[in-house]
Enzyme design. Sequence first.
Site, PDB file in Angstrom:
ATOM      1  N   TYR A  96       0.859  -1.182   0.000  1.00  0.00           N
ATOM      2  CA  TYR A  96       0.000   0.000   0.000  1.00  0.00           C
ATOM      3  C   TYR A  96       0.900   1.239   0.000  1.00  0.00           C
ATOM      4  O   TYR A  96       1.981   1.208   0.597  1.00  0.00           O
ATOM      5  CB  TYR A  96      -0.888  -0.022   1.256  1.00  0.00           C
ATOM      6  N   ASN A 209     -21.955  -5.270  -3.126  1.00  0.00           N
ATOM      7  CA  ASN A 209     -22.197  -5.754  -1.756  1.00  0.00           C
ATOM      8  C   ASN A 209     -21.035  -5.435  -0.820  1.00  0.00           C
ATOM      9  O   ASN A 209     -21.069  -5.785   0.353  1.00  0.00           O
ATOM     10  CB  ASN A 209     -22.454  -7.265  -1.745  1.00  0.00           C
ATOM     11  N   SER A 210     -19.989  -4.754  -1.339  1.00  0.00           N
ATOM     12  CA  SER A 210     -18.898  -4.337  -0.452  1.00  0.00           C
ATOM     13  C   SER A 210     -19.450  -3.299   0.517  1.00  0.00           C
ATOM     14  O   SER A 210     -20.547  -2.761   0.313  1.00  0.00           O
ATOM     15  CB  SER A 210     -17.757  -3.716  -1.276  1.00  0.00           C
ATOM     16  N   VAL A 212     -18.395  -0.310   0.891  1.00  0.00           N
ATOM     17  CA  VAL A 212     -18.561   0.935   0.121  1.00  0.00           C
ATOM     18  C   VAL A 212     -19.828   0.843  -0.717  1.00  0.00           C
ATOM     19  O   VAL A 212     -20.643   1.771  -0.746  1.00  0.00           O
ATOM     20  CB  VAL A 212     -17.347   1.201  -0.806  1.00  0.00           C
ATOM     21  N   ARG A 232     -20.747 -10.618  -7.468  1.00  0.00           N
ATOM     22  CA  ARG A 232     -20.389 -11.983  -7.865  1.00  0.00           C
ATOM     23  C   ARG A 232     -21.529 -12.921  -7.495  1.00  0.00           C
ATOM     24  O   ARG A 232     -22.181 -12.743  -6.460  1.00  0.00           O
ATOM     25  CB  ARG A 232     -19.125 -12.427  -7.121  1.00  0.00           C
ATOM     26  N   ASP A 233     -21.714 -13.935  -8.339  1.00  0.00           N
ATOM     27  CA  ASP A 233     -22.755 -14.933  -8.061  1.00  0.00           C
ATOM     28  C   ASP A 233     -22.357 -15.720  -6.800  1.00  0.00           C
ATOM     29  O   ASP A 233     -21.176 -15.805  -6.457  1.00  0.00           O
ATOM     30  CB  ASP A 233     -22.877 -15.886  -9.258  1.00  0.00           C
ATOM     31  N   TYR A 305     -12.012   3.178  -7.481  1.00  0.00           N
ATOM     32  CA  TYR A 305     -11.547   3.345  -6.091  1.00  0.00           C
ATOM     33  C   TYR A 305     -11.006   2.049  -5.523  1.00  0.00           C
ATOM     34  O   TYR A 305     -10.455   2.032  -4.413  1.00  0.00           O
ATOM     35  CB  TYR A 305     -12.677   3.893  -5.201  1.00  0.00           C
ATOM     36  N   GLY A 306     -11.135   0.956  -6.235  1.00  0.00           N
ATOM     37  CA  GLY A 306     -10.618  -0.319  -5.774  1.00  0.00           C
ATOM     38  C   GLY A 306     -10.276  -1.199  -6.968  1.00  0.00           C
ATOM     39  O   GLY A 306     -10.653  -0.900  -8.108  1.00  0.00           O
ATOM     40  N   MET A 308     -10.440  -4.961  -6.713  1.00  0.00           N
ATOM     41  CA  MET A 308     -10.567  -6.236  -6.002  1.00  0.00           C
ATOM     42  C   MET A 308     -10.275  -7.456  -6.878  1.00  0.00           C
ATOM     43  O   MET A 308      -9.890  -8.492  -6.367  1.00  0.00           O
ATOM     44  CB  MET A 308     -11.967  -6.357  -5.381  1.00  0.00           C
TER      45      MET A 308
HETATM   46  N1  LIG Z   1     -10.044   4.557  -2.768  1.00  0.00           N
HETATM   47  C1  LIG Z   1     -10.551   4.725  -1.549  1.00  0.00           C
HETATM   48  O1  LIG Z   1     -10.517   5.779  -0.939  1.00  0.00           O
HETATM   49  C2  LIG Z   1     -11.207   3.551  -0.912  1.00  0.00           C
HETATM   50  C3  LIG Z   1     -11.979   3.728   0.231  1.00  0.00           C
HETATM   51  C4  LIG Z   1     -12.637   2.603   0.761  1.00  0.00           C
HETATM   52  C5  LIG Z   1     -12.451   1.359   0.166  1.00  0.00           C
HETATM   53  N2  LIG Z   1     -11.645   1.258  -0.924  1.00  0.00           N
HETATM   54  C6  LIG Z   1     -11.461  -0.005  -1.621  1.00  0.00           C
HETATM   55  O2  LIG Z   1     -12.741  -0.438  -2.010  1.00  0.00           O
HETATM   56  C7  LIG Z   1     -12.758  -1.844  -2.057  1.00  0.00           C
HETATM   57  C8  LIG Z   1     -13.911  -2.344  -1.187  1.00  0.00           C
HETATM   58  O3  LIG Z   1     -13.631  -2.016   0.165  1.00  0.00           O
HETATM   59  P1  LIG Z   1     -14.657  -2.467   1.310  1.00  0.00           P
HETATM   60  O4  LIG Z   1     -14.089  -2.122   2.617  1.00  0.00           O
HETATM   61  O5  LIG Z   1     -16.000  -1.977   0.919  1.00  0.00           O
HETATM   62  O6  LIG Z   1     -14.538  -4.040   1.100  1.00  0.00           O
HETATM   63  P2  LIG Z   1     -15.398  -5.256   1.637  1.00  0.00           P
HETATM   64  O7  LIG Z   1     -16.598  -4.785   2.362  1.00  0.00           O
HETATM   65  O8  LIG Z   1     -14.436  -6.167   2.300  1.00  0.00           O
HETATM   66  O9  LIG Z   1     -15.898  -5.937   0.276  1.00  0.00           O
HETATM   67  C9  LIG Z   1     -15.014  -6.459  -0.650  1.00  0.00           C
HETATM   68  C10 LIG Z   1     -15.769  -6.580  -1.967  1.00  0.00           C
HETATM   69  O10 LIG Z   1     -14.884  -6.979  -2.986  1.00  0.00           O
HETATM   70  C11 LIG Z   1     -15.478  -8.071  -3.691  1.00  0.00           C
HETATM   71  N3  LIG Z   1     -14.429  -8.923  -4.234  1.00  0.00           N
HETATM   72  C12 LIG Z   1     -13.439  -9.539  -3.560  1.00  0.00           C
HETATM   73  N4  LIG Z   1     -12.652 -10.213  -4.411  1.00  0.00           N
HETATM   74  C13 LIG Z   1     -13.179 -10.015  -5.647  1.00  0.00           C
HETATM   75  C14 LIG Z   1     -12.827 -10.457  -6.950  1.00  0.00           C
HETATM   76  N5  LIG Z   1     -11.746 -11.234  -7.157  1.00  0.00           N
HETATM   77  N6  LIG Z   1     -13.600 -10.075  -7.989  1.00  0.00           N
HETATM   78  C15 LIG Z   1     -14.683  -9.296  -7.787  1.00  0.00           C
HETATM   79  N7  LIG Z   1     -15.065  -8.844  -6.589  1.00  0.00           N
HETATM   80  C16 LIG Z   1     -14.317  -9.198  -5.528  1.00  0.00           C
HETATM   81  C17 LIG Z   1     -16.300  -8.773  -2.640  1.00  0.00           C
HETATM   82  O11 LIG Z   1     -17.248  -9.575  -3.276  1.00  0.00           O
HETATM   83  P3  LIG Z   1     -17.687 -11.028  -2.688  1.00  0.00           P
HETATM   84  O12 LIG Z   1     -18.708 -10.736  -1.605  1.00  0.00           O
HETATM   85  O13 LIG Z   1     -18.257 -11.675  -3.877  1.00  0.00           O
HETATM   86  O14 LIG Z   1     -16.459 -11.687  -2.135  1.00  0.00           O
HETATM   87  C18 LIG Z   1     -16.913  -7.573  -1.937  1.00  0.00           C
HETATM   88  O15 LIG Z   1     -17.971  -7.050  -2.694  1.00  0.00           O
HETATM   89  C19 LIG Z   1     -11.382  -2.290  -1.575  1.00  0.00           C
HETATM   90  O16 LIG Z   1     -10.550  -2.481  -2.692  1.00  0.00           O
HETATM   91  C20 LIG Z   1     -10.900  -1.117  -0.772  1.00  0.00           C
HETATM   92  O17 LIG Z   1      -9.508  -1.060  -0.650  1.00  0.00           O
HETATM   93  C21 LIG Z   1     -11.026   2.313  -1.468  1.00  0.00           C
END
Ligand SMILES: NC(=O)c1ccc[n+]([C@@H]2O[C@H](COP(=O)([O-])OP(=O)(O)OC[C@H]3O[C@@H](n4cnc5c(N)ncnc54)[C@H](OP(=O)(O)O)[C@@H]3O)[C@@H](O)[C@H]2O)c1
Length: 408
Positions: A96, A209-210, A212, A232-233, A305-306, A308
């Site tokens: 990071y 569903n994350s 965010v 994702r399914d 913003y991500g 994943m």
């Molecule tokens: N840029 C910024 O300021 C900022 C701020 C906040 C968060 N973020 C980023 O936003 C993202 C989400 O954060 P969060 O805290 O909301 O995460 P979270 O609640 O842990 O959720 C993770 C999400 O990513 C999906 N995912 C994981 N692996 C994947 C893959 N290989 N292909 C497709 N989808 C996948 C998950 O889907 P499943 O349920 O299907 O596993 C879930 O929807 C992260 O990358 C985080 O670093 C960025």
Amino acid sequence: MTSMARRIPSQIFRSSLKTLNRAHIGSLYHNPRTFSTSLPRLANRAIVYTSTGNPSEVLSARTYPSLGPPPQGHVNVRLLCAPVNPSDVNVIEGVYPVRPSLESLVGSTESVFVGGNEGLGVVQRVGNGVDGLKEGDWVVFAKAQSGTWASERCVNGSDVVRIPDMEGGGRIGEVQGATLTVNPPTAYNMLKEFVDLKAGDWVLQNGANSAVGQAVIQIAAHRGLRTINFVRDRDNMDELRIQLHGLGADQIFTYESLHSKDTISHIKSLTSSAGGIRLLLNCVSGSTTTSLARLLGANATIVSYGAMSKQPLSLPTSLFIFKNLSCKGYWQQRWYMERGRTEREELMRELVGLIGLRKLREPEHEIVRIGGGLSDGEATQLVQGVMDRIEKGHYGKKILFKFDTVDS
Ligand SMILES: NC(=O)c1ccc[n+]([C@@H]2O[C@H](COP(=O)([O-])OP(=O)(O)OC[C@H]3O[C@@H](n4cnc5c(N)ncnc54)[C@H](OP(=O)(O)O)[C@@H]3O)[C@@H](O)[C@H]2O)c1
């Protein structure tokens, strides 16, 4: 980094690391408009690491003596709970762009990194020279990488921000407080700062569903915006549909449905009367996001913003030429670094206001209690097990650590 860590790629920003200018990030960090750079010190039980690598291997729980009185300008804060965000994993992996500082915790000569970036604390003791904070206040951490996976921290008073009460009195929930500084503001600002959206407009997002994504759905619904949500399914897809519709999601699809011409024409016919989709929020990247970009209308913006999927984002040139597509990135940390404390507090008040109106719920979550009765070895096993489950993916819920104080 261990060989295992090298095999497990980061969940976000690995590709952006190559292009981000670290010196620039460093200079932003020393921007005088940001908060104090003094180190948080002291902890009781903390989740620490001494070198970066695979979190399920390098993290360990350590017990330290309890805090003494806070020095001048500092406060002692007891952590109520702290989430494990994807970026926390990346920080521990060492991929990071922002890194925590090595700390010497009280009672130990070893320098360690303490895990955790955000969390909810309650002020326990206030040192001399601290204004605006009192015992019992609920606070969040203004300084990035404050090391929140700990039972107690002694921090500079200017490195925490008091959470306001809800209108009419009363506090927001613990999980809402612990997750207030990263995901909801990201959702709020991405919906506000890039495209001038009005009620009835459509917003497209992946990773819906994350945490965010859940905030995006709710804030959009509150503003009268309509959302098309891709996930994702999974086996419990019906359950997820009910959950996301319950938050206010209009349309929910799996990435597989992007192969269906019927789905594509259904989305296009839904959105064309509103002038087409003008905002795509990208949490995932990879080929599915390329397909989502083709659903956008003219003059649309993709805000990434991500990452994943750990895949790059590839876009057809024609979308730029013929549809005037714009691509932007969003980083909440940059927003905090560039804005002052007043704006940060205004944003937090806005979000607490939405919580008070019941327009912004806590994310789906699971609390992992690090009990005071556990030995450090047992607590280490528990934490490493959690990180192992997170690394395997498809977790579906935000994990939060809740620490008991350990007698020492
Ligand atoms: N840029 C910024 O300021 C900022 C701020 C906040 C968060 N973020 C980023 O936003 C993202 C989400 O954060 P969060 O805290 O909301 O995460 P979270 O609640 O842990 O959720 C993770 C999400 O990513 C999906 N995912 C994981 N692996 C994947 C893959 N290989 N292909 C497709 N989808 C996948 C998950 O889907 P499943 O349920 O299907 O596993 C879930 O929807 C992260 O990358 C985080 O670093 C960025």
